[in-house]
Design a protein around this motif. Structure first.
Motif, PDB file in Angstrom:
ATOM      1  N   ARG A  30      27.432   1.578  22.373  1.00 44.73           N
ATOM      2  CA  ARG A  30      26.917   1.761  21.428  1.00 44.73           C
ATOM      3  C   ARG A  30      25.995   3.255  21.366  1.00 44.73           C
ATOM      4  O   ARG A  30      25.933   3.968  20.391  1.00 44.73           O
ATOM      5  CB  ARG A  30      26.692   0.609  20.122  1.00 44.73           C
ATOM      6  N   LEU A  41      31.385   4.329  18.909  1.00 44.62           N
ATOM      7  CA  LEU A  41      31.356   3.307  17.943  1.00 44.62           C
ATOM      8  C   LEU A  41      33.063   2.660  18.054  1.00 44.62           C
ATOM      9  O   LEU A  41      33.107   1.580  16.859  1.00 44.62           O
ATOM     10  CB  LEU A  41      31.360   4.037  16.763  1.00 44.62           C
ATOM     11  N   GLN A  89      36.814  -1.975  16.453  1.00 40.74           N
ATOM     12  CA  GLN A  89      35.388  -0.836  15.962  1.00 40.74           C
ATOM     13  C   GLN A  89      34.301  -1.467  16.812  1.00 40.74           C
ATOM     14  O   GLN A  89      34.539  -3.000  16.951  1.00 40.74           O
ATOM     15  CB  GLN A  89      34.809  -1.323  14.420  1.00 40.74           C
ATOM     16  N   MET A  90      33.469  -1.197  17.601  1.00 40.17           N
ATOM     17  CA  MET A  90      32.172  -1.642  18.313  1.00 40.17           C
ATOM     18  C   MET A  90      30.780  -2.537  17.118  1.00 40.17           C
ATOM     19  O   MET A  90      29.810  -2.484  17.980  1.00 40.17           O
ATOM     20  CB  MET A  90      31.957  -0.841  19.478  1.00 40.17           C
ATOM     21  N   ASP A  91      31.360  -2.954  17.027  1.00 42.68           N
ATOM     22  CA  ASP A  91      30.457  -3.795  15.983  1.00 42.68           C
ATOM     23  C   ASP A  91      31.145  -5.195  15.162  1.00 42.68           C
ATOM     24  O   ASP A  91      32.228  -5.210  14.252  1.00 42.68           O
ATOM     25  CB  ASP A  91      29.481  -3.083  15.042  1.00 42.68           C
ATOM     26  N   ALA A 126      23.068   4.930  14.089  1.00 46.74           N
ATOM     27  CA  ALA A 126      24.468   4.654  13.937  1.00 46.74           C
ATOM     28  C   ALA A 126      24.922   4.109  12.657  1.00 46.74           C
ATOM     29  O   ALA A 126      24.709   3.285  12.199  1.00 46.74           O
ATOM     30  CB  ALA A 126      25.286   4.609  15.165  1.00 46.74           C
ATOM     31  N   ARG A 144      29.559   3.752  28.691  1.00 49.52           N
ATOM     32  CA  ARG A 144      28.351   4.798  27.589  1.00 49.52           C
ATOM     33  C   ARG A 144      28.824   5.838  28.231  1.00 49.52           C
ATOM     34  O   ARG A 144      27.811   6.906  27.463  1.00 49.52           O
ATOM     35  CB  ARG A 144      27.650   3.950  28.948  1.00 49.52           C
ATOM     36  N   LEU A 187      20.945  -0.347  17.387  1.00 48.70           N
ATOM     37  CA  LEU A 187      21.008   0.429  18.541  1.00 48.70           C
ATOM     38  C   LEU A 187      20.683  -0.423  19.971  1.00 48.70           C
ATOM     39  O   LEU A 187      20.897   0.858  20.852  1.00 48.70           O
ATOM     40  CB  LEU A 187      21.119   1.516  18.251  1.00 48.70           C
ATOM     41  N   VAL A 218      23.773   0.303  12.309  1.00 49.70           N
ATOM     42  CA  VAL A 218      24.134  -0.496  13.601  1.00 49.70           C
ATOM     43  C   VAL A 218      23.106  -0.375  14.446  1.00 49.70           C
ATOM     44  O   VAL A 218      22.434   0.437  14.909  1.00 49.70           O
ATOM     45  CB  VAL A 218      25.903   0.436  13.929  1.00 49.70           C
ATOM     46  N   ILE A 248      28.593   1.729  11.175  1.00 46.99           N
ATOM     47  CA  ILE A 248      30.419   1.467  11.128  1.00 46.99           C
ATOM     48  C   ILE A 248      30.522   1.501   9.511  1.00 46.99           C
ATOM     49  O   ILE A 248      30.521   0.531   9.522  1.00 46.99           O
ATOM     50  CB  ILE A 248      30.135   0.550  12.349  1.00 46.99           C
ATOM     51  N   THR A 287      32.070   6.153   9.213  1.00 47.69           N
ATOM     52  CA  THR A 287      31.218   5.932  11.033  1.00 47.69           C
ATOM     53  C   THR A 287      31.413   6.666  12.115  1.00 47.69           C
ATOM     54  O   THR A 287      31.969   7.652  11.828  1.00 47.69           O
ATOM     55  CB  THR A 287      32.480   5.222  11.569  1.00 47.69           C
ATOM     56  N   GLY A 335      32.123   8.828  14.960  1.00 49.30           N
ATOM     57  CA  GLY A 335      32.057   8.367  16.611  1.00 49.30           C
ATOM     58  C   GLY A 335      32.965   8.256  17.285  1.00 49.30           C
ATOM     59  O   GLY A 335      34.056   8.877  16.503  1.00 49.30           O
TER      60      GLY A 335
END
Length: 437
Positions: free
Chosen positions: A139, A144, A163-165, A409, A344, A418, A416, A411, A391, A90
């Protein structure tokens, strides 16, 4: 309209208007991994070891348990064919206010800084909005993980590696605090003959110095008294820096600021990370001597001075690599419109550095393993290694190429979502124009 009526009217307008301004995203956080996942046939980019063509990677209970050419499938494993795809760790945004800022022009959606200029007690992670619309967009670009930092003009506060979740900030936090952020550039006068600015700088230096000395004394007192609790939250934050549990993350672009920050950290034996680092190559020997890494604030930056080469920011990563200075590349350049919405673009900042001399493998490392090492989480993330968190991202091409899409993806083994507001609008208007409207 009387004052009470005015307040009621404003509150009513805000109640109905805000949902249209900052609606939460509709993505549901991934569920914990319940069975093994075997992904095979892909080009694996471990980062800390050579690329594996037609490789296989095994994920179990949120961790990477095997990686290589031929791996046996465990009983009950979900097998995913990824022929022609590329798998990377990630991506990591090394300095951002993602989750703290939604729409820059709408102040009620911005929570990146507190009032005042001296806030070491501020904790960025408690203010992160897990429902930010910008998180799914990041993401989808492969980002991530992120080092989430507070803003401000002097002592900004404590940062966190996230973490992006996740449903909550607690679920998202991997390491907190991960640094104490200070804007060192703000302490340097812009003009050499500016007596007033120099005086203000000296006052800030003196106050910060007094805090540090106070924190040292309090740390010694606690050690003698076997007492690890302080009632002063500002002092407690500084004590973590004094004990070297947490690094000082200093925003500094100009040579004078970088040199002053390194000298200060060395005199107090503090761990130091430079963010920005526009003039870092001019201080390369100093940075190398004290092993101070640099979080480069993106490559999409204008020259700092009129007489600088146009490509100064583009070539900085390669110049630091040649000088032997540890660095990572970020995707949120200071002063660039949009702030967190530009996370992004992280892989393209690294790609720009490749176009100006940085070897491709070092570019990938600069947005994966290097920031993980610098920020103290390399034992968990940053490379595809056995024992690390599962991840990772699956892409349909080279992650540094703009035409590449992230197709899947995970995590910590959680699949995840998307989709994002971007994909939703794409599907919406694709239908519109296909219908001839």
């Amino acid at each position: 309209m009387n004052r009470v009526g005015t307040h009621f009217f404003v509150a009513t307008v805000l109640f109905f208007a805000l949902p249209s301004i900052a609606m939460p995203n509709d993505q549901v956080p991934g569920a914990p991994q319940t069975s093994p996942i075997l992904i095979r046939g892909a080009v694996l980019h471990p980062v800390d070891s050579p690329v594996i063509v037609r490789g296989t990677i095994l994920l179990e209970e949120g961790r990477i348990t095997a990686i290589g050419k031929h791996i046996e499938s465990p009983k009950g494993a979900l097998i995913i064919g990824a022929k022609g795809k590329h798998i990377y760790p990630g991506l990591i945004e090394s300095y951002t206010d993602l989750g703290l800022r939604e729409i820059s022009a709408v102040d009620v959606t911005v929570d990146r800084s507190e009032l005042g200029t001296r806030n070491p007690n501020v904790r960025s992670w408690v203010a992160v909005n897990p429902d930010s619309e910008l998180i799914p967009v990041a993401r989808a670009g492969g980002v991530l993980l992120a080092h989430v930092t507070p803003g401000g003009r002097f002592v900004q506060g404590q940062s966190a590696f996230m973490q992006m979740d996740g449903w909550t900030e607690k679920e998202m936090t991997l390491l907190a605090p991960s640094g104490l952020c200070v804007n060192w550039d703000a302490m340097q006068p812009r003009e050499k003959d500016s007596t007033k600015q120099a005086q203000q700088r000296d006052e800030k230096w003196q106050e910060f110095d007094e805090w540090v000395e106070h924190a040292k004394r309090e740390s010694l007192r606690q050690a003698d008294a076997a007492d690890s609790i302080s009632s002063d939250l500002r002092l407690e934050a500084l004590m973590k820096v004094i004990r070297r549990d947490v690094p000082l993350v200093v925003s500094a672009n100009r040579q004078s600021s970088i040199e002053a920050a390194v000298a200060y950290a060395a005199s107090h034996k503090l761990r130091l990370i430079i963010y920005g680092g526009y003039d870092a190559q001019a201080c390369a020997e100093l940075l190398k001597h004290h092993d101070v890494p640099v979080l480069i604030a993106g490559t999409y930056r204008l020259p700092l001075r009129r007489d600088d080469p146009y490509d100064s920011a583009y070539t900085l990563p390669e110049r630091l690599r040649r000088a032997g200075v540890r660095f990572a590349i970020g995707g949120e350049a200071p002063g660039y419109p949009g702030g967190a919405s530009n996370v992004r673009n992280l892989p393209y900042h690294a790609a720009c550095a490749v176009a100006y001399g940085l070897p491709r493998e070092h570019a990938v490392r600069s947005i994966t393993l290097s920031p993980a090492e610098i920020l103290g989480v390399a034992d968990r993330v940053g490379s595809l290694s056995v024992g690390k968190d599962a991840t990772l991202i699956v892409a349909d091409g080279d992650i540094l190429e703009p035409q590449t899409n992230v197709t899947a993806a995970w995590i910590q083994g959680r699949k995840v979502d998307l989709s994002s507001r971007h994909t939703m609008l794409f599907e919406k208007y694709k239908q519109k124009y296909q219908s001839g409207n």
